[in-house]
Scaffold this motif. Structure first.
Motif, PDB file in Angstrom:
ATOM      1  N   ASP A  80      66.186 -75.243  37.770  1.00  0.00           N
ATOM      2  CA  ASP A  80      65.695 -75.833  36.504  1.00  0.00           C
ATOM      3  C   ASP A  80      66.459 -75.212  35.374  1.00  0.00           C
ATOM      4  N   HIS A  81      67.058 -74.140  35.312  1.00  0.00           N
ATOM      5  CA  HIS A  81      67.738 -73.560  34.151  1.00  0.00           C
ATOM      6  C   HIS A  81      69.263 -73.760  34.571  1.00  0.00           C
ATOM      7  N   VAL A  82      69.673 -73.404  35.929  1.00  0.00           N
ATOM      8  CA  VAL A  82      71.026 -73.244  36.154  1.00  0.00           C
ATOM      9  C   VAL A  82      71.215 -74.222  37.515  1.00  0.00           C
ATOM     10  N   LEU A 104      74.105 -65.151  32.454  1.00  0.00           N
ATOM     11  CA  LEU A 104      73.665 -65.972  31.792  1.00  0.00           C
ATOM     12  C   LEU A 104      73.781 -65.223  30.265  1.00  0.00           C
ATOM     13  N   ALA A 108      69.420 -68.059  27.349  1.00  0.00           N
ATOM     14  CA  ALA A 108      69.278 -68.247  28.742  1.00  0.00           C
ATOM     15  C   ALA A 108      68.373 -67.458  29.651  1.00  0.00           C
ATOM     16  N   ALA A 111      64.687 -67.287  28.353  1.00  0.00           N
ATOM     17  CA  ALA A 111      63.961 -68.366  28.642  1.00  0.00           C
ATOM     18  C   ALA A 111      63.689 -68.561  30.060  1.00  0.00           C
ATOM     19  N   LEU A 112      64.764 -67.858  31.084  1.00  0.00           N
ATOM     20  CA  LEU A 112      64.479 -67.985  32.600  1.00  0.00           C
ATOM     21  C   LEU A 112      63.239 -66.978  32.815  1.00  0.00           C
ATOM     22  N   ASP A 115      59.801 -68.158  31.791  1.00  0.00           N
ATOM     23  CA  ASP A 115      59.352 -69.384  32.925  1.00  0.00           C
ATOM     24  C   ASP A 115      59.041 -68.408  34.223  1.00  0.00           C
TER      25      ASP A 115
END
Length: 330
Positions: A80-82, A104, A108, A111-112, A115
Motif C-alpha cells: 500500500d505504501h510502496v 524509504l 514514509a 507512516a509505514l 500502519d
C-alpha cells in the motif's frame, strides 16, 4: 549393519581385502560433479541470488509482540505504501516480525511503521525502524573475497611444502574450488537470503573441506613412500588410500552434519531465525560437498596430475608386466 560388522568392514577396506573403485572410476565422479553443478547453476541463474538488505541497502522494521506471525498482512501493508517493491518478511521467533523494504525517506518510514503497528495491534512505539546502507555488506564481501584469495595462496604453498609435490597442492585446490562453486550455486538454487552470516559460513567451509582432503593425501603419501618396491601401481595405491579413509571421512561428516542439521531445522522451521538458518545451511551444503570432493574428486585429480611423471609411468609399466598379485585393489 551391526557394530561388529561395521568394524570388520572398515578393517577390510584398510587392509585392501575389500575395495571400491573410487579412483579407477574417477571420470564417473567428475561427470556427476559437473552435471550437478550445471543443474544447480542453471536453477540459481534462473532464480537469481537472494541478496539480503545488508548488500542491497534499504529500510528495516521489527514488529514485536504480535499475536500471529502472518507475513501476508505485512506484505499487504508495505505494498500500500510502496507498490513497486516486494518486501522481505521474516518471522523471528513466535511473536516478532522483521520487514525489509527498499530505502524509504523519514516520513514514509514513520507512516509505514504506524500502519504495521495498527495491522498487528501493537503499540506504535514498539515498532523499531532502521536504515541499512549497502556499503557495509559490500565491504564484507570485498574482504571475504580477498580473504579467500589469500587463504588459497597460503594453502597452496603450505601443502606443496608439506607433501613436497606441487601437484598434490594443485589437486587439493581444485577439489576445494569445486566445493566453493557447489556451495554457492546450491545456496542460490535453494533461495535462502544471502547475509553476512552466509559469508562467514562460506569461509568456514574452506577449512573443513581442506582438512578432509589432507587426511586422504597423508594416507596416499604413506602408501607411496616406497613406491619402487610396491607391487601396486600409483593409481591402485591412491585408490587404497581413499578406501582406507572412507569410513573415517563418512563418520566425521555424519558427526558434523547432525548438529548443523539440527540448527538448520531449528533456525528455518521453528524459530525462523535468519542468522541461524543462513549460516547452518551454507555449512550443511559445504560439509556434504567437502566430503564428496575429498573422497571422490581429490584422489582422482592427484592421479591424473601425477600419472605422467616418469618414475610413476615406469613403475606402472613394471607392475603391469609382472605376474598378477593377489589382493591388489581394483
Amino acid at each position: 549393519m551391526s557394530t561388529l560388522n561395521l568394524a570388520e568392514f572398515g578393517n577390510d577396506l584398510h587392509s585392501g581385502k575389500r575395495s571400491f573403485g573410487i579412483v579407477t572410476r574417477r571420470r564417473t565422479w567428475y561427470a556427476i560433479a559437473i552435471g550437478v553443478l550445471l543443474i544447480l547453476g542453471i536453477v540459481a541463474g534462473v532464480r537469481g541470488f537472494n541478496w539480503g538488505i545488508d548488500f542491497t541497502g534499504g529500510s528495516e522494521f521489527q514488529v514485536p509482540g504480535v499475536s500471529v506471525t502472518d507475513t501476508d498482512t505485512a506484505r499487504t501493508v508495505v505494498r500500500d505504501h510502496v507498490p513497486d517493491n516486494e518486501p522481505t518478511v521474516t518471522a523471528l521467533g513466535s511473536d516478532t516480525l522483521r520487514i525489509q523494504t527498499q530505502q524509504l525517506d523519514s516520513d514514509a518510514t514513520k507512516a509505514l511503521a504506524a500502519d504495521l503497528a495498527s495491522a498487528y495491534s501493537v503499540d506504535p512505539s514498539a515498532v523499531s525502524t532502521s536504515f541499512i546502507g549497502p556499503n557495509w555488506g559490500q565491504g564484507v564481501t570485498d574482504k571475504a573475497i580477498r580473504g579467500v584469495l589469500v587463504f588459497l595462496a597460503l594453502v597452496g604453498v603450505v601443502m606443496a611444502l608439506y607433501f613436497r609435490n606441487w601437484k598434490a597442492s594443485a589437486a587439493a585446490l581444485l577439489a576445494l574450488l569445486s566445493d566453493l562453486i557447489f556451495t554457492v550455486v546450491a545456496y542460490g538454487a535453494i533461495g535462502f537470503e544471502i547475509t553476512p552470516a552466509t559469508i562467514i559460513g562460506f569461509l568456514t567451509v574452506l577449512g573443513y573441506s581442506l582438512y578432509d582432503t589432507v587426511v586422504v593425501f597423508d594416507k596416499v603419501r604413506e602408501n607411496t613412500a616406497h613406491l619402487p618396491r610396491e607391487n601396486r601401481t600409483f593409481e591402485q595405491l591412491v585408490n587404497l588410500a581413499a578406501n582406507q579413509t572412507l569410513v573415517r571421512s563418512i563418520n566425521t561428516s555424519v558427526v558434523a552434519l547432525l548438529p548443523v542439521g539440527a540448527i538448520l531445522v531449528i533456525g528455518a522451521f521453528l524459530l525462523g531465525a535468519g542468522t541461524l538458518k543462513d549460516i547452518s545451511l551454507v555449512l550443511f551444503i559445504g560439509i556434504i560437498s567437502g566430503t564428496f570432493s575429498s573422497i571422490f574428486l581429490a584422489p582422482g585429480l592427484l592421479v591424473d596430475l601425477r600419472s605422467r611423471e616418469r618414475g610413476i609411468r615406469e613403475h606402472s609399466a613394471r607392475v603391469a608386466s609382472a605376474p598378477a598379485q593377489e589382493g591388489v585393489a581394483a
